[in-house]
Design an enzyme around this catalytic site. Sequence first.
Site, PDB file in Angstrom:
ATOM      1  CG  ASP A 230      -0.300   0.091   2.544  1.00 51.22           C
ATOM      2  OD1 ASP A 230       0.772  -0.537   2.713  1.00 51.22           O
ATOM      3  OD2 ASP A 230      -0.819   0.773   3.442  1.00 51.22           O
TER       4      ASP A 230
ATOM      5  CD  GLU B 134       4.378   0.783   6.682  1.00 52.95           C
ATOM      6  OE1 GLU B 134       5.309   1.106   7.427  1.00 52.95           O
ATOM      7  OE2 GLU B 134       3.851   1.594   5.890  1.00 52.95           O
TER       8      GLU B 134
HETATM    9 ZN   LIG Z   1       6.496   2.607   4.082  1.00 53.76          ZN
END
Ligand SMILES: [Zn+2]
Length: 541
Positions: A162, A227
Amino acid sequence: MIGGRLSLSRSGKSLGRAGGDKMAALAGRLRGFLWLLGLGLCGAAAALVAVVFVRAYGTARPSRPAPVLRKARLEPAFTPQERQELKEALQGSIRIQTVSFSEDDQNITALAAFEPYIRKAFPAVFSATFIKHEVIGGYSHLFTIQGSNSQLQPYMLLAHIDVVPASPEGWDVSDPFSAEERDGFIYGRGTLDNKNSVMGILHALEFLLKRNYRPQRSFYIGLGHDEEIGGKKGAMKIVAELESRGVQLAFLLDEGSFIYDGIVTGIEKPVALIAITEKGAITAYFSVTSAPGHSSAPPKRTSIGILSEAMSKLEQNPMPNMFGHGPELIMFEELAPDFRFPLNVIMSNLWLFAPLVGRFLEKQPTTNALVRTTTAITMFHGGIKSNVIPPSANATVNFRIHSAQTVDQVLELVEKTVDDKRVKIELGSAFDPLPVSPWDDQTFAIQVFRQSIQDVFPDIGSIAPGICVGNTDSRHYTSLTNAIYRFNPVIFGTKDLPRFHGLNERISINGYEKQVKFLFQLIQNSDLYQPTEPHMNLHEL
Ligand SMILES: [Zn+2]
Ligand SMILES: *[C@@H]1O[C@H](CO)[C@@H](O)[C@H](O)[C@H]1NC(C)=O
Ligand SMILES: *[C@@H]1O[C@H](CO)[C@@H](O)[C@H](O)[C@H]1NC(C)=O
């Protein structure tokens, strides 16, 4: 990387231009001080000077144990066609807009499109009989590469698919998701954070497999899909899965720090900083309530005034300077030989100069973040109408905790500083600083990193430990290993600092190839090294 975004190493920036000049001035004064000491003919002082110089020049760098290699390695020499594939595969991954907009808003279409994309890009990885691929938490990926020698403890490589949002305004290219090539660079959101690792790890493995390489040591590849918003659905689920299988790792490598070029003034060569810890964090809510009323006959203090005073106290009384109590000390000690005179003398003698260096480092926000728990008042609300006494006011404060402190210690200091019963303090999220991973030449991971860096970057200066002031997915993995490292072998200059989560994020094509070569070597070096640790915890997958 999520959060503060500046890895300590990045905070090395504060040693940047302006800081560097001041540092030089400071160093000049220190030099004068040393001369005076010497000329004073005071026995004790002269002895001190002698000790200082012996520490700076007398001892060679710690020697590295010679690697014990079992067989010849494959050279990371890629064909022109492979290099083209490498670049195009990265570009294609950037075009899939895997954006995490907020905690519960991600581009699901893009996350779903990522799996068929990597399946197509890495046919050897997906068809190898000894590689298992699993989708975890909907969109995260876990690869288990079963090594031929089950006696060797496995390791793990992490990355995240992401990215943070990007709007086209302010970019030199027309679209942050076009992956446009310009002057030898690929521009786009995710080129540094962190699709370079996602694609780089898989491509290094793909190239090894195409050369019929069968890893001896098992390893895992974990690609998280959230994340940037905390890793709850991705990294945490991967960890739970590995825990249920009883996995213990020899080491884990994630993103978080770089090879820094020209960022630490006083050091000429690029230096590799491998982060061995991350700062902790606290989000705390402060609120004050008071009886509402008309503003024509106000009380002496309103809730807004009381809360403002509390916030002002927090800003005016920062958390203590902890320089010398955390791993930032080893960082400067290891970098010492790379500093030019007289900084090398100062950095080699932090036992003497730590207070001085600590005070110098706190002058810039980026290095201040290295030496203390930082305090940032990020939100403030209060008041409902121009002629109404505000019934309540509230504020949000974000603390980033230095390695040598804990959540409890910081909260205690906060209460002491605010020292006002009318101010209610509530804890939002909080976690302690991450444990400090081993850093010495006997540690298997450090041997593998050193060798792999030297294989691909023979001309750089020191390889030293760093600190992430932001956070990564790796913080969820502490139950699986005590050896967690955050490092991307990409050269990072001062101008690259604002590209992170910012405008014109980019990677040089040459730099990306080197990252893949590093990973290509790392997988082989993990097989070839005989750990010098006598009792490694052997584990079968
Ligand atoms: Zn990162
Ligand atoms: C989500 O990603 C897809 C695929 O990259 C893209 O076409 C679409 O515009 C994205 N949507 C948003 C809201 O960003
Ligand atoms: C803070 O105040 C704002 C505005 O009065 C309110 O909307 C919000 O819910 C409050 N937050 C907390 C945590 O009390």
